[in-house]
Write a protein that holds these residues in place. Structure first.
Motif, PDB file in Angstrom:
ATOM      1  N   PRO A 220      35.386  35.783  36.490  1.00  0.00           N
ATOM      2  CA  PRO A 220      36.172  34.788  36.022  1.00  0.00           C
ATOM      3  C   PRO A 220      37.294  34.421  37.265  1.00  0.00           C
ATOM      4  CG  PRO A 220      36.336  36.719  34.379  1.00  0.00           C
ATOM      5  CD  PRO A 220      35.409  37.120  35.881  1.00  0.00           C
ATOM      6  N   ASN A 221      37.510  35.395  38.415  1.00  0.00           N
ATOM      7  CA  ASN A 221      38.234  34.783  39.445  1.00  0.00           C
ATOM      8  C   ASN A 221      37.601  34.204  40.635  1.00  0.00           C
ATOM      9  OD1 ASN A 221      40.573  36.154  38.014  1.00  0.00           O
ATOM     10  ND2 ASN A 221      39.945  38.365  38.990  1.00  0.00           N
ATOM     11  N   ILE A 415      35.730  36.611  27.124  1.00  0.00           N
ATOM     12  CA  ILE A 415      36.046  36.649  25.676  1.00  0.00           C
ATOM     13  C   ILE A 415      36.914  36.024  25.356  1.00  0.00           C
ATOM     14  CG2 ILE A 415      36.348  38.136  23.658  1.00  0.00           C
ATOM     15  CD1 ILE A 415      34.563  40.325  24.921  1.00  0.00           C
ATOM     16  N   VAL A 416      38.331  36.349  25.854  1.00  0.00           N
ATOM     17  CA  VAL A 416      39.686  35.750  25.481  1.00  0.00           C
ATOM     18  C   VAL A 416      39.911  34.455  26.371  1.00  0.00           C
ATOM     19  CG1 VAL A 416      40.542  38.157  24.988  1.00  0.00           C
ATOM     20  CG2 VAL A 416      41.063  36.833  27.198  1.00  0.00           C
ATOM     21  N   GLY A 417      39.099  33.750  27.078  1.00  0.00           N
ATOM     22  CA  GLY A 417      39.395  32.563  27.671  1.00  0.00           C
ATOM     23  C   GLY A 417      40.194  32.860  28.842  1.00  0.00           C
ATOM     24  N   GLY A 424      43.285  33.922  22.340  1.00  0.00           N
ATOM     25  CA  GLY A 424      42.545  34.828  22.916  1.00  0.00           C
ATOM     26  C   GLY A 424      42.415  36.168  22.088  1.00  0.00           C
ATOM     27  N   PHE A 425      43.353  36.542  21.358  1.00  0.00           N
ATOM     28  CA  PHE A 425      43.577  37.658  20.406  1.00  0.00           C
ATOM     29  C   PHE A 425      42.639  37.418  19.386  1.00  0.00           C
ATOM     30  CE2 PHE A 425      45.475  39.703  16.706  1.00  0.00           C
ATOM     31  CZ  PHE A 425      45.148  40.926  17.236  1.00  0.00           C
TER      32      PHE A 425
END
Length: 455
Positions: A220-221, A415-417, A424-425
Motif C-alpha cells: 500500500p505504501n 481491507i480497510v482502505g 474501514g472498521f
C-alpha cells in the motif's frame, strides 16, 4: 472433572496451559499497546503491522520445525528451551529503544514461542486418552483462547497504569512458574534416536513467509510496481513453493504432506485458516479502532473483551466434552456462523459511539461462537492422526492458524482502505464475517464424525 484425573495429569495440564498461555497472550496483548508504542517510538500503521507480524512470521514458520523437534527429542526439553527463550526475548522487547529493535525482538520472541505450543499440546495428547482427553483439551482451549481474548484487557491496564513496556516484561512471571512446575514433572519423554531435522526446509519456510508478508505490508505504501514489493513477493512465493516440494521427498519432513490424506486433518486445517484469519483481523482492528477511532483509553478498550473471555472460560470445556460425544462437525459449523452474525452486528457502530448497544451484542455472539468452535476444532484435527505424531499435527495446525493471522494483518491496509476510520472498521467487520462463513462451509462439507484411519 478433577476426580477423573491423576495428580500427574493435572500437573501436565497446568504446565501445558501455562506454556501456551504466554504464547497466545503475547499474540494479542500487544494489539492494545500499538497506539502507545506508536506515540513513544514513532511509526504509523506500517510499523504497527510489523510489530504484530514479526512475531507471527517466525512463530508460524518455525512452529513446524519445533513440532518435528518435539516429536524427535522429547516434549519436555523443547518446552524448556521455548520457555527460557521466550522469557529472555520478552525482556528485550520491553527494553526496546526504537521500532527496529522492537520488531527484531518480536521476531525472536516468535521463534521462542514456536517451541511452546506444539510441545504443550503434545504433552496433553500423551498424558490423556479416552473421554477425559476431550475435556482436557477443552480446558487447555479455554485457557489459551481466553489468553488471546484477555490480552487486550491485560495490555490496556498496563498501558494506562504503567507503560506499554510492561506488556512484554510481565511474561516472566508465568514463565518462571511453568519452569518450576516442569521440574516437578516425573514422567519421561519418548525420543526417536533415529530422527533428523531438516534445517534447510525451516529456512525456506521462514524466508518464504517473511518475504511474502513484507511485500503485502509495504504494497500500500510503495505500490506493486516497486521492485522492493514485486521482487520480494515473487521470491517469497518461489521459496515457499520450494519448501513444499522439498517436503514431498525429504526423509524427515517438517510438514509431512501424507498427514493431509486424513479427511478431518486437511478439512480441519482449511477451516482453521479461515477462522483464525478472521480472529486475528478482528482482534487487531477492534483493539486499535476502539482507541484511535472511538477515543477509548487502553484500559476500557481492553475491558471490551471481558464478555468473550468469560464465555470462553465457562463453555470451552463443556464444548470439548460434547464434541467427543456427538462429533465435531455440528459445532465447527454452527460456531463460526454465530461469530459471523456477531461480526455483522458491529456494523451498527457509528460516529455516535455506544459500547453497550453497538459493540457488546456482537462480542457476546463472538464469544459464544468461539466457545463452541475452538475445542472441537482442535480435537478433530488431532484425532485424525496417530498420537505419536501429535506434536507435528499440533504444530501444523498452529502454524496454519498463525500464517492465517499474519496474512490477515498484512492485508489490513488493503481491507480497510488505507485508514482505520469508521468505514474501514465496517469493511473489516464484513471481511471477518465472510471468513467465518467460509470456515463454517468447509467444516460442514469436510468434517466427518465417524472414525477414520489415522494418517
Amino acid at each position: 472433572m478433577a476426580a477423573t484425573m491423576t495428580s500427574v495429569q493435572r500437573r501436565v495440564l497446568t504446565i501445558a496451559a501455562l506454556a501456551s498461555f504466554v504464547a497466545f497472550l503475547d499474540g494479542t496483548v500487544v494489539n492494545v499497546a500499538l497506539p502507545a508504542i506508536r506515540d513513544e517510538l514513532g511509526g504509523g500503521l506500517t510499523t504497527q503491522q510489523w510489530v504484530v507480524d514479526a512475531y507471527l512470521i517466525t512463530l508460524g514458520a518455525l512452529i513446524l520445525f519445533a513440532g518435528s523437534v518435539s516429536d524427535a527429542f522429547g516434549r519436555t526439553v523443547v518446552l524448556r528451551i521455548g520457555l527460557i527463550g521466550f522469557g529472555v526475548t520478552s525482556l528485550a522487547a520491553g527494553l526496546a529503544p526504537d521500532p527496529v529493535f522492537l520488531i527484531a525482538a518480536r521476531a525472536a520472541q516468535g521463534a521462542a514461542g514456536a517451541f511452546l505450543v506444539p510441545s504443550s499440546l503434545a504433552l496433553i495428547t500423551e498424558a490423556f486418552d479416552g473421554p477425559v482427553r476431550g475435556r482436557a483439551i477443552g480446558i487447555w482451549t479455554s485457557m489459551t483462547t481466553g489468553a488471546m481474548i484477555a490480552g487486550p484487557l491485560v495490555g490496556g491496564a498496563l498501558v494506562d497504569l504503567v507503560s506499554w513496556r510492561l506488556v512484554f516484561v510481565i511474561n516472566v512471571i508465568p514463565i518462571a512458574f511453568a519452569l518450576w512446575m516442569l521440574r516437578l514433572k516425573h514422567t519421561s519423554d519418548e525420543r526417536n534416536t533415529d530422527a533428523s531435522i531438516d534445517i534447510l526446509a525451516a529456512v525456506m519456510c521462514t524466508l518464504g513467509l517473511g518475504l511474502t508478508v513484507f511485500a503485502l505490508i509495504e504494497q500500500p505504501n510503495l505500490g506493486w510496481g516497486d521492485p522492493a514489493v514485486w521482487a520480494t513477493f515473487v521470491a517469497g512465493i518461489v521459496l515457499f513453493t520450494m519448501f513444499l516440494l522439498r517436503q514431498r521427498t525429504s526423509r524427515a519432513p517438517i510438514l509431512p504432506l501424507d498427514m493431509f490424506r486424513a479427511r478431518n486433518f486437511w478439512s480441519g486445517n482449511v477451516a482453521t485458516f479461515f477462522i483464525y484469519a478472521a480472529l486475528s483481523l478482528n482482534g487487531f482492528v477492534l483493539s486499535v479502532y476502539l482507541q484511535q477511532g472511538a477515543g477509548l483509553p487502553a484500559t476500557l478498550a481492553g475491558l471490551a473483551s471481558i464478555p468473550m473471555t468469560l464465555l470462553m472460560v465457562a463453555l470451552s470445556s463443556r464444548a470439548g466434552a460434547l464434541s467427543d460425544r456427538f462429533g465435531p462437525r455440528i459445532f465447527m459449523t454452527i460456531g463460526p456462523l454465530i461469530i459471523a452474525v456477531g461480526c455483522l452486528l458491529l456494523l451498527s457502530v457509528s460516529g455516535d459511539f455506544n459500547y453497550w448497544t453497538q459493540v457488546l451484542p456482537g462480542l457476546l455472539l463472538f464469544g459464544l461462537g468461539l466457545s463452541i468452535t475452538v475445542s472441537p476444532l482442535t480435537s478433530a484435527v488431532l484425532g485424525a492422526v496417530d498420537a505419536k505424531r501429535s506434536g507435528t499435527a499440533s504444530a501444523v495446525n498452529n502454524a496454519i492458524s498463525r500464517v492465517a493471522g499474519l496474512l490477515a494483518i498484512a492485508a489490513i491496509a488493503t481491507i480497510v482502505g488505507g485508514s482505520l476510520d469508521l468505514d474501514g472498521f465496517h469493511r473489516a467487520a464484513i471481511v471477518t464475517a465472510a471468513l467465518m462463513v467460509l470456515g463454517a462451509a468447509v467444516s460442514f462439507l469436510g468434517i466427518r464424525n465417524q472414525s477414520e484411519p489415522s494418517a
